[in-house]
Design an enzyme around this catalytic site. Structure first.
Site, mmCIF file in Angstrom:
data_model
loop_
_atom_site.group_PDB
_atom_site.id
_atom_site.type_symbol
_atom_site.label_atom_id
_atom_site.label_comp_id
_atom_site.label_asym_id
_atom_site.label_seq_id
_atom_site.Cartn_x
_atom_site.Cartn_y
_atom_site.Cartn_z
ATOM 1 C CE LYS A 195 -2.101 -1.380 3.732
ATOM 2 N NZ LYS A 195 -1.422 -2.692 3.854
ATOM 3 C CB THR A 196 3.649 2.398 2.171
ATOM 4 O OG1 THR A 196 2.853 2.276 3.352
ATOM 5 C CG2 THR A 196 4.535 3.623 2.295
ATOM 6 C CG ASP B 193 0.098 3.992 6.439
ATOM 7 O OD1 ASP B 193 -0.785 3.222 6.013
ATOM 8 O OD2 ASP B 193 1.277 3.640 6.620
ATOM 9 C CB THR C 252 -4.636 -3.107 7.950
ATOM 10 O OG1 THR C 252 -4.862 -2.276 9.091
ATOM 11 C CG2 THR C 252 -3.196 -2.976 7.516
ATOM 12 N NE ARG D 182 6.452 -4.295 5.759
ATOM 13 C CZ ARG D 182 5.341 -3.604 5.959
ATOM 14 N NH1 ARG D 182 4.374 -4.101 6.702
ATOM 15 N NH2 ARG D 182 5.201 -2.422 5.417
HETATM 16 N N1 LIG Z 1 4.295 -5.658 -5.866
HETATM 17 C C1 LIG Z 1 5.485 -5.517 -5.287
HETATM 18 N N2 LIG Z 1 6.613 -5.726 -5.995
HETATM 19 C C2 LIG Z 1 7.802 -5.610 -5.392
HETATM 20 N N3 LIG Z 1 7.984 -5.286 -4.087
HETATM 21 C C3 LIG Z 1 6.913 -5.048 -3.349
HETATM 22 C C4 LIG Z 1 5.608 -5.145 -3.911
HETATM 23 N N4 LIG Z 1 4.706 -4.849 -2.950
HETATM 24 C C5 LIG Z 1 5.413 -4.590 -1.847
HETATM 25 N N5 LIG Z 1 6.746 -4.711 -2.074
HETATM 26 C C6 LIG Z 1 7.788 -4.534 -1.070
HETATM 27 O O1 LIG Z 1 7.319 -5.011 0.186
HETATM 28 C C7 LIG Z 1 7.633 -4.115 1.228
HETATM 29 C C8 LIG Z 1 6.370 -3.735 1.965
HETATM 30 O O2 LIG Z 1 5.521 -2.972 1.139
HETATM 31 P P1 LIG Z 1 4.665 -1.742 1.716
HETATM 32 O O3 LIG Z 1 4.244 -0.912 0.577
HETATM 33 O O4 LIG Z 1 5.438 -1.044 2.787
HETATM 34 O O5 LIG Z 1 3.415 -2.513 2.344
HETATM 35 P P2 LIG Z 1 2.152 -1.934 3.140
HETATM 36 O O6 LIG Z 1 2.222 -0.444 3.115
HETATM 37 O O7 LIG Z 1 0.961 -2.483 2.428
HETATM 38 O O8 LIG Z 1 2.255 -2.491 4.530
HETATM 39 C C9 LIG Z 1 8.348 -2.930 0.595
HETATM 40 O O9 LIG Z 1 9.735 -3.059 0.821
HETATM 41 C C10 LIG Z 1 8.081 -3.057 -0.880
HETATM 42 O O10 LIG Z 1 9.223 -2.721 -1.589
HETATM 43 MG MG LIG Z 2 2.459 0.839 4.770
#
Ligand SMILES: Nc1ncnc2c1ncn2[C@@H]1O[C@H](COP(=O)(O)OP(=O)(O)O)[C@@H](O)[C@H]1O
Ligand SMILES: [Mg+2]
Length: 340
Positions: free
Chosen positions: A66-67, A111, A161, A220
């Site tokens: 998401k981020t 977020d 989430t 992650r």
């Molecule tokens: N589709 C994707 N392809 C490559 N790396 C990804 C992908 N989605 C997430 N990541 C990696 O996973 C990690 C977590 O992603 P993040 O955006 O922080 O998740 P969320 O915000 O949903 O908790 C980051 O380091 C990101 O680089």
């Molecule tokens: Mg996040």
């Protein structure tokens, strides 16, 4: 106690690594094709019309991107992103401060948008809809005056989430709603290989696959396991990750064949052994495993349910036959067995 693999809290080191591994464009973002297509079209249309992108809601379990997507949206639009979160924006003034600083087309990323308090949320409605915000000026009480302050058109990107916890009025104000689901193993495999390349970790196909298939379908987690297994490979082997090294490293981390870690197994065994397979309420379960309710609900449970180890019923959580089998228990006789 092994290193927690799925725990949402991160240390600085991990945060830095996430930065390094974050894809910068939609093309670089692996998987989630439906979400990517939806975003691509919305972004392209906004750019062609020289319009500001509609507000975007990104929902899904932790670690799915998401981020990352919020940053990608800003990048694809060629605008900057201001980052904040629901708990940080605890006062109307904090929100007003954020909003009035935005320039046309910029992105405000909130977020954990489900954790905004009611007052702040209500202030957000006219900001999202009409690009204005009500501010109090002048004295206090009877001398106070409210004025509507116009804002530059902006795009709100909200991440959550818990989309179920979002109020209807807030959800309705997002024009683009993207739901991120767990990845398939092929996509996670591609992510492991991409991360290995960026981090200069040598891994063969089988080693990468072993990590991928035990990563809870979550980027992650995949990145975290890759790093831990790399440590193991450097200390206990020649630094290269092959299938055996990956298996040994993951075993040391107590990540099992299907990607469950110790707390997942503790949850399943607690339901089976202490609550006779359930149903058990989330609070009692949290006490039994010594973890807080939110972490179980947001981090552990969605994967256990998605993979069919556990079930959520109106009466509480129950372990499924697959859950019993995985924990090496004989399934409980149930009348409502057909439920599972
Ligand atoms: N589709 C994707 N392809 C490559 N790396 C990804 C992908 N989605 C997430 N990541 C990696 O996973 C990690 C977590 O992603 P993040 O955006 O922080 O998740 P969320 O915000 O949903 O908790 C980051 O380091 C990101 O680089
Ligand atoms: Mg996040």
């Amino acid at each position: 106690m092994p290193d927690r693999i799925v725990c949402p809290e991160q240390n600085d080191d991990e945060a830095r690594m996430e930065e390094t591994l974050r894809p910068a464009t939609l093309d670089d973002f692996i998987g989630q094709n439906q979400v990517k297509t939806m975003l691509r079209i919305a972004i392209e249309a906004a750019l062609r019309r020289r319009d500001v992108l509609d507000h975007v809601l990104l929902s899904g379990p932790p670690g799915l991107g998401k981020t990352t997507l919020a940053h990608i949206i800003a990048n694809e639009l060629g605008v900057s992103l201001k980052l904040t979160s629901g708990p940080v924006l605890d006062k109307k003034a904090a929100l007003a401060g954020c909003l009035t600083e935005l320039q046309r087309g910029q992105i405000l990323f909130i977020d954990e948008v489900h954790r905004l308090n009611r007052l702040v949320e209500e202030c957000l409605y006219p900001a999202m809809e009409d690009f204005k915000i009500e501010v109090v000026i002048g004295g206090e009480g009877a001398y106070a005056n409210t004025v509507n302050l116009p804002l530059e058109p902006f795009t709100l990107v909200g991440a959550t989430t818990r989309s179920g916890m979002l109020t209807g009025p807030l959800r309705d104000r997002f024009g683009v709603v993207c739901r991120l689901g767990y990845y398939n193993n092929d996509d996670i495999f591609a992510i492991v290989k991409r991360s290995a390349r960026i981090l200069s970790v040598t891994t063969d196909e089988e080693g990468a696959w072993e990590i991928a298939r035990r990563s809870r379908r979550t980027p992650r987690v995949a990145n975290r396991l890759l790093r831990r297994v790399r440590d193991y490979a450097e200390v206990r082997a020649d630094g290269n990750i092959n299938r055996d090294v990956a298996r040994e490293g993951l075993q040391m981390l107590e990540v099992d064949e299907v990607g469950l870690e110790s707390l997942d197994r503790l949850i399943l065994s607690a339901i089976i052994e202490k609550f006779d397979g359930g149903p058990v309420g989330l609070k009692s379960l949290a006490v039994a495993v010594g973890e807080d309710v939110e972490t179980i609900e947001e981090v552990y449970e969605p994967f256990l349910i998605q993979e069919g180890f556990m079930h959520r019923t109106p009466q509480g959580r129950v372990v499924t036959e697959r859950g019993y089998a995985h924990m090496g228990h004989k399934p409980k006789e149930r009348d409502e067995r057909t439920l599972f």
